[in-house]
Design a protein around this motif. Structure first.
Motif, short mmCIF file in Angstrom:
data_model
loop_
_atom_site.label_atom_id
_atom_site.label_comp_id
_atom_site.label_asym_id
_atom_site.label_seq_id
_atom_site.Cartn_x
_atom_site.Cartn_y
_atom_site.Cartn_z
N TYR A 113 5.66 -11.03 -6.61
CA TYR A 113 6.00 -9.98 -7.57
C TYR A 113 4.79 -9.23 -8.11
O TYR A 113 3.72 -9.79 -8.29
CB TYR A 113 6.77 -10.58 -8.76
N ARG A 114 5.02 -7.97 -8.40
CA ARG A 114 4.11 -7.15 -9.18
C ARG A 114 4.77 -6.98 -10.55
O ARG A 114 5.81 -6.33 -10.67
CB ARG A 114 3.96 -5.77 -8.53
N PHE A 115 4.14 -7.54 -11.56
CA PHE A 115 4.74 -7.50 -12.89
C PHE A 115 4.20 -6.34 -13.71
O PHE A 115 3.20 -5.74 -13.38
CB PHE A 115 4.50 -8.84 -13.59
N GLY A 116 4.87 -6.05 -14.80
CA GLY A 116 4.48 -4.92 -15.63
C GLY A 116 4.55 -3.63 -14.86
O GLY A 116 3.74 -2.72 -15.04
N THR A 117 5.55 -3.52 -14.00
CA THR A 117 5.66 -2.38 -13.09
C THR A 117 7.08 -1.85 -13.11
O THR A 117 8.03 -2.62 -13.06
CB THR A 117 5.30 -2.80 -11.65
N GLU A 118 7.21 -0.56 -13.20
CA GLU A 118 8.52 0.10 -13.27
C GLU A 118 8.80 0.89 -12.00
O GLU A 118 7.99 1.72 -11.58
CB GLU A 118 8.57 1.05 -14.47
N VAL A 119 9.93 0.64 -11.39
CA VAL A 119 10.38 1.43 -10.25
C VAL A 119 10.96 2.73 -10.78
O VAL A 119 11.86 2.72 -11.61
CB VAL A 119 11.41 0.68 -9.40
N THR A 120 10.45 3.85 -10.29
CA THR A 120 10.92 5.14 -10.76
C THR A 120 11.77 5.88 -9.73
O THR A 120 12.58 6.73 -10.09
CB THR A 120 9.73 6.03 -11.16
N GLN A 121 11.58 5.55 -8.44
CA GLN A 121 12.38 6.21 -7.42
C GLN A 121 12.42 5.37 -6.15
O GLN A 121 11.41 4.78 -5.74
CB GLN A 121 11.81 7.60 -7.10
N VAL A 122 13.62 5.32 -5.56
CA VAL A 122 13.81 4.67 -4.26
C VAL A 122 14.52 5.66 -3.37
O VAL A 122 15.59 6.17 -3.71
CB VAL A 122 14.66 3.39 -4.42
N GLU A 123 13.92 5.98 -2.22
CA GLU A 123 14.54 6.95 -1.33
C GLU A 123 14.25 6.59 0.13
O GLU A 123 13.24 5.96 0.43
CB GLU A 123 14.04 8.35 -1.63
N PRO A 124 15.15 6.99 1.03
CA PRO A 124 14.93 6.68 2.44
C PRO A 124 13.65 7.32 2.98
O PRO A 124 13.30 8.44 2.60
CB PRO A 124 16.16 7.28 3.13
N HIS A 125 12.95 6.59 3.85
CA HIS A 125 11.77 7.13 4.53
C HIS A 125 12.24 7.84 5.79
O HIS A 125 13.12 7.34 6.51
CB HIS A 125 10.81 5.99 4.87
N PRO A 126 11.68 8.98 6.11
CA PRO A 126 12.15 9.73 7.29
C PRO A 126 11.98 8.97 8.60
O PRO A 126 12.70 9.24 9.57
CB PRO A 126 11.29 11.00 7.28
N ASP A 127 11.07 8.01 8.65
CA ASP A 127 10.85 7.25 9.88
C ASP A 127 11.49 5.87 9.84
O ASP A 127 11.17 5.01 10.66
CB ASP A 127 9.34 7.11 10.13
#
Length: 476
Positions: A113-127
């Motif tokens: 884990y990476r702690f103290g970290t916020e995910v702001t966006q998840v999107e498909p990669h074109p490849d």
């Protein structure tokens, strides 16, 4: 400034990891199941340590000081790590935070884990795969092996302990990781459902998510809107501090005591499940013997049968009603100044309104269409698999009386089985993926659940675990 990484080091040297968003019980279960099979994980967590909402100090924790499990430790714990004899039947949030730390320690989960970290966006990669955009909420964060871990309440959280995790410095530094797949496990009880009351109230209004201890209600005339498990807990707290306590409710409830015949109630009848109509008839009669009739204490008569909505595991609320420590009011019509007007034409003055109105699902970092969001919740196969993508999964978006964390671990085991099958037996994995785009199996167990938002992802424990276990066997 963003730094782009492959998530697990040189993509040519190692396969991309799977992102796990959240380090609460569901996120930990997913990380354990995946890494147990040798599948690389890059975890993300908003808090500084594991535990999810059970860490009362977490930035999005909705925990309060008096909170305990409403299910017993026996039916809730992970099978790989039973709770000790020194742990209470119904542990407090402090005991549970310690338990999740022990679970993470036992299986080396923090290092992913990476702690103290916020995910702001998840999107498909074109490849292929995904891009996970995150930001560090600490002055410095380094991927690799994290020594702390964090709560996965609600919004975004990130952590990932694979050797090539990004190393960034500077507050709110942004990182973009490429990953093979995404497991969303940020919880279901972090985003409050806040209704708008008609009119204007001069006193204090807050949601139960902001409640921590009963002393904030000292000397106040308190109205609690809603009588779910948290609302009832807070009402029981409030009677010892507040000047007066009322609860406003729309419908009746079934109340289950924590102990029946001297044992935790949910440890009884753990064999082959009874047919719904028989179980409803038997259990409703047993409950009346132990709790009496809540209607005589002011609650409306339920307009549904027992187990068609989540029961209230709190008999102390009935105790205090019987002692005149609080009273039941109907639904609120409107408010004006300090006065609350109810649907039956009565009114009363209050200083504080507590909204015990539940939570909404909250996945703000991903396009809802990728989860086939329809109405109140995503429409996922077995409440896990997106029909839009074969590399996108949701953990913990399931509610069922008695499902426990082991039931959620079985979700994780199914995800891990599918990921492994994609690598080792692609034809079998493809056949299973085709199922996830088809009709959902019946997970009700024959019960007719209320058509409410909080029930939109509710399942019957036995039907659900049976379906998940059958899917694991199919992929094994």
């Amino acid at each position: 400034m963003s730094k782009i990484t492959s998530g697990s080091g040189d993509a040519a040297a190692a396969p991309l990891p799977y992102a796990v968003i959240g380090a609460g019980p569901s996120g930990l279960a997913a990380t354990r199941a995946l890494t147990r099979r040798g599948i690389a994980v890059l975890g993300y967590e908003l808090n500084a340590d594991v535990g999810g909402l059970w860490d009362i100090d977490g930035p999005r924790s909705t925990m309060y000081e008096s909170a305990h499990l409403i299910s017993s430790k026996t039916t809730t714990q992970f099978a790989e790590l039973p709770m000790g004899d020194d742990v209470a039947d119904y542990p407090s949030h402090r005991e549970l935070k310690k338990y999740f730390h022990e679970y993470a320690d036992r299986f080396g989960l923090r290092e992913h884990y990476r702690f103290g970290t916020e995910v702001t966006q998840v999107e498909p990669h074109p490849d292929g795969g995904w891009m996970v955009r995150s930001r560090s909420l600490r002055a410095s964060t380094s991927g690799g092996s994290a020594s702390t871990s964090g709560a996965s309440g609600g919004g975004a959280s990130t952590s990932g302990a694979s050797g090539g995790g990004a190393s960034t410095s500077g507050e709110h530094a942004e990182t973009v990781d490429r990953v093979a797949g995404v497991v969303i496990a940020n919880g279901t009880l972090s985003e409050p459902n806040v209704p708008q009351l008609k009119g204007g109230f001069d006193g204090e209004i807050f949601h139960t998510s902001a409640y921590k201890k009963a002393t904030v209600l000292a000397g106040k005339r308190v109205l609690i809107i809603g009588a779910g498990n948290s609302g009832c807990d807070i009402a029981v707290d409030a009677v010892h501090h507040a000047d007066s306590v009322d609860m406003s409710v729309r419908r009746g409830y079934y109340f289950v005591p924590k102990y029946l015949f001297g044992k935790p109630a949910d440890t009884l009848n753990q064999g082959k499940p009874l047919p719904p109509r028989i179980k409803q008839a038997v259990d409703s009669r047993v409950l009346k013997l132990f709790t009496g009739d809540p209607v005589k204490l002011g609650f409306p008569k339920p307009d549904y049968k027992i187990y068609e909505s989540h029961p209230i595991v709190n008999s102390l609320i009935l105790h205090h009603l019987g002692h005149g420590d609080l009273s039941i009011k109907p639904d609120v019509d409107h408010v004006d100044g300090s006065t609350v007007f109810f649907r039956d034409g009565t009114s009363r003055d209050y200083d504080t309104i507590v909204l015990a109105t539940g939570y909404t699902l909250h996945y703000p970092f991903i396009d809802p269409a990728l989860l086939r969001w329809n109405g109140w919740s995503p429409q996922l196969y077995l409440n896990i698999f997106s029909p839009q993508r074969d590399d996108l999964f949701v953990m913990g978006m399931v509610e069922a009386s008695g499902l426990g964390w082991q039931g959620r671990y079985e979700q994780a085991e199914l995800i891990a089985s599918y990921v492994q099958a994609k690598a080792d037996r692609p034809d079998e994995a493809a056949a299973f993926a085709a199922k996830t785009r088809g009709p959902q199996p019946d997970l009700t167990g024959g019960y007719h659940y209320l058509g409410l938002e909080r029930m939109s992802y509710y399942v019957n424990k036995d039907a659900y675990r049976g379906a998940v276990r059958a899917a694991i066997e199919e992929l094994s």
